[in-house]
Write a protein that holds these residues in place. Structure first.
Motif, PDB file in Angstrom:
ATOM      1  N   PHE A 152      -6.912   0.253  -4.500  1.00  0.00           N
ATOM      2  CA  PHE A 152      -6.653   0.752  -3.132  1.00  0.00           C
ATOM      3  C   PHE A 152      -7.920   0.748  -2.287  1.00  0.00           C
ATOM      4  O   PHE A 152      -7.900   0.465  -1.088  1.00  0.00           O
ATOM      5  CB  PHE A 152      -6.105   2.188  -3.246  1.00  0.00           C
ATOM      6  CG  PHE A 152      -5.907   2.878  -1.909  1.00  0.00           C
ATOM      7  CD1 PHE A 152      -6.816   3.825  -1.448  1.00  0.00           C
ATOM      8  CD2 PHE A 152      -4.799   2.591  -1.134  1.00  0.00           C
ATOM      9  CE1 PHE A 152      -6.629   4.460  -0.232  1.00  0.00           C
ATOM     10  CE2 PHE A 152      -4.598   3.240   0.090  1.00  0.00           C
ATOM     11  CZ  PHE A 152      -5.521   4.176   0.527  1.00  0.00           C
ATOM     12  N   TYR A 153      -9.054   1.029  -2.959  1.00  0.00           N
ATOM     13  CA  TYR A 153     -10.316   1.119  -2.211  1.00  0.00           C
ATOM     14  C   TYR A 153     -11.044  -0.230  -2.178  1.00  0.00           C
ATOM     15  O   TYR A 153     -12.190  -0.294  -1.776  1.00  0.00           O
ATOM     16  CB  TYR A 153     -11.210   2.195  -2.820  1.00  0.00           C
ATOM     17  CG  TYR A 153     -10.715   3.582  -2.545  1.00  0.00           C
ATOM     18  CD1 TYR A 153      -9.992   4.308  -3.496  1.00  0.00           C
ATOM     19  CD2 TYR A 153     -10.921   4.187  -1.303  1.00  0.00           C
ATOM     20  CE1 TYR A 153      -9.514   5.575  -3.230  1.00  0.00           C
ATOM     21  CE2 TYR A 153     -10.447   5.458  -1.034  1.00  0.00           C
ATOM     22  CZ  TYR A 153      -9.745   6.156  -2.003  1.00  0.00           C
ATOM     23  OH  TYR A 153      -9.270   7.412  -1.732  1.00  0.00           O
ATOM     24  N   GLY A 154     -10.366  -1.298  -2.589  1.00  0.00           N
ATOM     25  CA  GLY A 154     -10.939  -2.641  -2.458  1.00  0.00           C
ATOM     26  C   GLY A 154     -11.995  -3.009  -3.488  1.00  0.00           C
ATOM     27  O   GLY A 154     -12.209  -2.391  -4.467  1.00  0.00           O
TER      28      GLY A 154
ATOM     29  N   LEU B  72      -5.658  11.661  -6.790  1.00  0.00           N
ATOM     30  CA  LEU B  72      -5.181  10.486  -6.047  1.00  0.00           C
ATOM     31  C   LEU B  72      -6.236   9.383  -6.051  1.00  0.00           C
ATOM     32  O   LEU B  72      -5.915   8.203  -6.211  1.00  0.00           O
ATOM     33  CB  LEU B  72      -4.819  10.853  -4.608  1.00  0.00           C
ATOM     34  CG  LEU B  72      -3.520  11.654  -4.432  1.00  0.00           C
ATOM     35  CD1 LEU B  72      -3.332  12.063  -2.981  1.00  0.00           C
ATOM     36  CD2 LEU B  72      -2.306  10.850  -4.900  1.00  0.00           C
ATOM     37  N   LYS B  73      -7.479   9.771  -5.908  1.00  0.00           N
ATOM     38  CA  LYS B  73      -8.551   8.753  -5.907  1.00  0.00           C
ATOM     39  C   LYS B  73      -8.633   8.071  -7.261  1.00  0.00           C
ATOM     40  O   LYS B  73      -8.826   6.853  -7.337  1.00  0.00           O
ATOM     41  CB  LYS B  73      -9.889   9.403  -5.539  1.00  0.00           C
ATOM     42  CG  LYS B  73     -10.058   9.605  -4.054  1.00  0.00           C
ATOM     43  CD  LYS B  73     -11.437  10.125  -3.689  1.00  0.00           C
ATOM     44  CE  LYS B  73     -11.592  10.138  -2.175  1.00  0.00           C
ATOM     45  NZ  LYS B  73     -12.818  10.789  -1.727  1.00  0.00           N
TER      46      LYS B  73
ATOM     47  N   VAL C 127       1.443   9.590  -5.497  1.00  0.00           N
ATOM     48  CA  VAL C 127       1.817  10.974  -5.172  1.00  0.00           C
ATOM     49  C   VAL C 127       2.871  11.486  -6.159  1.00  0.00           C
ATOM     50  O   VAL C 127       2.859  12.653  -6.548  1.00  0.00           O
ATOM     51  CB  VAL C 127       2.323  11.064  -3.719  1.00  0.00           C
ATOM     52  CG1 VAL C 127       2.913  12.433  -3.419  1.00  0.00           C
ATOM     53  CG2 VAL C 127       1.191  10.764  -2.739  1.00  0.00           C
TER      54      VAL C 127
ATOM     55  N   THR D  96       0.846  -1.202   0.000  1.00  0.00           N
ATOM     56  CA  THR D  96       0.000   0.000   0.000  1.00  0.00           C
ATOM     57  C   THR D  96       0.880   1.251   0.000  1.00  0.00           C
ATOM     58  O   THR D  96       0.601   2.208  -0.738  1.00  0.00           O
ATOM     59  CB  THR D  96      -0.911   0.018   1.242  1.00  0.00           C
ATOM     60  OG1 THR D  96      -1.649  -1.177   1.296  1.00  0.00           O
ATOM     61  CG2 THR D  96      -1.845   1.218   1.216  1.00  0.00           C
TER      62      THR D  96
ATOM     63  N   GLU E 127      -6.989  15.435  -4.132  1.00  0.00           N
ATOM     64  CA  GLU E 127      -7.804  14.303  -3.681  1.00  0.00           C
ATOM     65  C   GLU E 127      -8.407  13.581  -4.887  1.00  0.00           C
ATOM     66  O   GLU E 127      -8.389  12.343  -4.959  1.00  0.00           O
ATOM     67  CB  GLU E 127      -8.916  14.800  -2.752  1.00  0.00           C
ATOM     68  CG  GLU E 127      -9.736  13.666  -2.152  1.00  0.00           C
ATOM     69  CD  GLU E 127     -10.813  14.161  -1.209  1.00  0.00           C
ATOM     70  OE1 GLU E 127     -10.922  15.375  -0.972  1.00  0.00           O
ATOM     71  OE2 GLU E 127     -11.560  13.303  -0.704  1.00  0.00           O
TER      72      GLU E 127
ATOM     73  N   VAL F 102       0.810   4.128  -2.788  1.00  0.00           N
ATOM     74  CA  VAL F 102       0.467   5.517  -2.433  1.00  0.00           C
ATOM     75  C   VAL F 102       1.597   6.459  -2.833  1.00  0.00           C
ATOM     76  O   VAL F 102       1.369   7.528  -3.395  1.00  0.00           O
ATOM     77  CB  VAL F 102       0.161   5.624  -0.925  1.00  0.00           C
ATOM     78  CG1 VAL F 102       0.067   7.074  -0.485  1.00  0.00           C
ATOM     79  CG2 VAL F 102      -1.123   4.890  -0.582  1.00  0.00           C
TER      80      VAL F 102
ATOM     81  N   LEU G 161      -5.539   5.810  -7.501  1.00  0.00           N
ATOM     82  CA  LEU G 161      -5.549   4.691  -6.544  1.00  0.00           C
ATOM     83  C   LEU G 161      -6.689   3.724  -6.804  1.00  0.00           C
ATOM     84  O   LEU G 161      -6.590   2.536  -6.478  1.00  0.00           O
ATOM     85  CB  LEU G 161      -5.608   5.237  -5.106  1.00  0.00           C
ATOM     86  CG  LEU G 161      -4.334   5.937  -4.628  1.00  0.00           C
ATOM     87  CD1 LEU G 161      -4.564   6.623  -3.282  1.00  0.00           C
ATOM     88  CD2 LEU G 161      -3.178   4.955  -4.513  1.00  0.00           C
TER      89      LEU G 161
END
Lengths: 155, 239
Positions: free
Chosen positions: A153-155, A144-145, A98, A90, A141, A94, A148
């Motif tokens: 990242f958010y499953g 990145l969302k 970035v 993770t 934000e 991340v 990711l």
């Protein structure tokens, strides 16, 4: 500024480290930053001088790049402490996300989420308005969302 | 930003530990603030609501005196407000205890009792100015400055002394609500007494007021002294 010199030392060091990726040099620059800061400011002045401290740190990092001609040490590229983080995968995801942001946005991420600076302090450091900082944070934000979510990242 | 991402960002950017931090901090000598600068900085630590309450009290008194003709009612109205003024001062001094701030304040260059004394000085000066302002505002009451001072000083000192006594004897965080009740009780008592026994504002009873005033001043300063000394004991116990 917080009255805790140790805490600010750690935060400035963290800021310098993730700019130049060299532990020893980052610590030297941190110390140089505080020495320069105390030449002009009394330590117990609260609040608004934090931006000044980070500005000195940034300028010292720029000076370092000019002098060292950007020599980067391979073992420091990982950006991790000696203790391997619990969720290494993770952390790598991340960090890579970035790195896809522009330089200013990377700096904002570092200042806001790692060093926990206030919006006002970040605005003063970047010499922009607070409103603009909020807009940049929203943009960061969203970016990145987007990045990711592709990495699960958010499953 | 969502919590998961915020936490991941913080955890992902964890640099290697520093190696020379302690050495550097012990070595470095940095310019410190003067006593006067720290004293003035305490004004910033006093919550804005205190200054707001001061301003509102002054405005209330000013406009109240415009509409009330009877001298006794002017004094009664102002006397009833002052216990709440003392309450917000007491609450301000003891927010350190309420929010368990003693530990962080012990780390200051100046000891906790000194910090308390500084705040008391700031708040005491402000309340003294407020009291003078009130005495001037209610000047039309025909009692004269001396009597006005005594009449409004007694409930203020009574409320302050009782609140300080309660706070020094009981150490619960909720004790401020008891102090609020005490201030309310003093205020209510003044209103009731002033409404039903206006004879107490006559010159014949002035000596009772003066005795009360002097006694309460003595008790108040004695209690303040005890409070400051108890903070010193707390500091030693903590160490």
């Amino acid at each position: 500024m917080s009255l805790d010199l140790k805490e600010q030392y750690e935060k400035v060091y963290s800021f310098c480290y993730f700019k130049i990726h060299n532990r020893e040099a980052a610590e030297d620059i941190t110390q140089e930053t505080f020495l320069k800061y105390f030449e002009t400011t009394k330590y117990l002045e609260k609040g608004k001088k934090l931006a000044f401290l980070y500005t000195i740190a940034r300028n010292c990092c720029c000076d370092y790049f000019r002098k060292s001609k950007q020599t980067v040490y391979i073992e420091d590229l990982s950006g991790f402490s000696e203790e391997i983080p619990d969720n290494l995968e993770t952390a790598i995801v991340v960090q890579n996300a970035v790195l896809k942001l522009n330089k200013e946005e990377q700096e904002i991420v570092l200042l806001r989420f790692v060093n926990e600076l206030g919006i006002g302090e970040i605005a003063e450091y970047l010499t922009i308005s607070r409103f603009k900082v909020y807009r940049k944070l929203n943009s960061i934000e969203k970016q990145l969302k987007t990045i990711l979510s592709k990495e699960d990242f958010y499953g | 930003m969502d919590k998961k991402l915020t936490l991941a960002l913080k955890q992902s950017f964890s640099p290697p530990p520093t190696q020379q931090r302690e050495e550097f901090i012990n070595y470095i000598s940095y310019p410190t603030a003067k006593f006067s600068e720290v004293l003035i900085s305490q004004i910033g630590y006093i919550r804005k609501r205190v200054w707001l309450i001061f301003a509102l009290s002054a405005c209330f008194t000013f406009f109240y005196t415009k509409f009330v003709e009877t001298p006794k009612n002017i004094v009664m109205g102002v006397s009833a407000v002052l216990p709440f003024l003392s309450l917000c001062i007491i609450a301000e001094i003891f927010k350190s205890r309420t929010y368990n701030m003693e530990e962080t304040e012990f780390a200051c260059k100046y000891s906790f009792p000194k910090i308390i004394l500084m705040r008391l000085s700031v708040l005491g000066t402000a309340s003294f100015v407020m009291l003078i302002l009130f005495v001037i505002i209610i000047g039309k009451s025909d009692f004269g400055i001396f009597r006005n001072t005594i009449y409004i000083g007694v409930p203020y000192l009574c409320s302050s002394y009782l609140s300080l006594l309660i706070i020094s004897k009981f150490h619960s965080k909720e004790i401020i609500y008891v102090c609020t009740a005490v201030s309310g009780a003093v205020s209510g008592f003044i209103i009731v007494i002033s409404s039903n026994y206006q004879i107490i504002y006559q010159v014949d009873f002035m000596f009772i007021w003066v005795i009360l005033f002097v006694t309460l001043i003595g008790l108040f300063f004695y209690r303040i002294n005890r409070v400051i000394k108890s903070q010193e004991e707390l500091q030693w116990n903590f160490v």
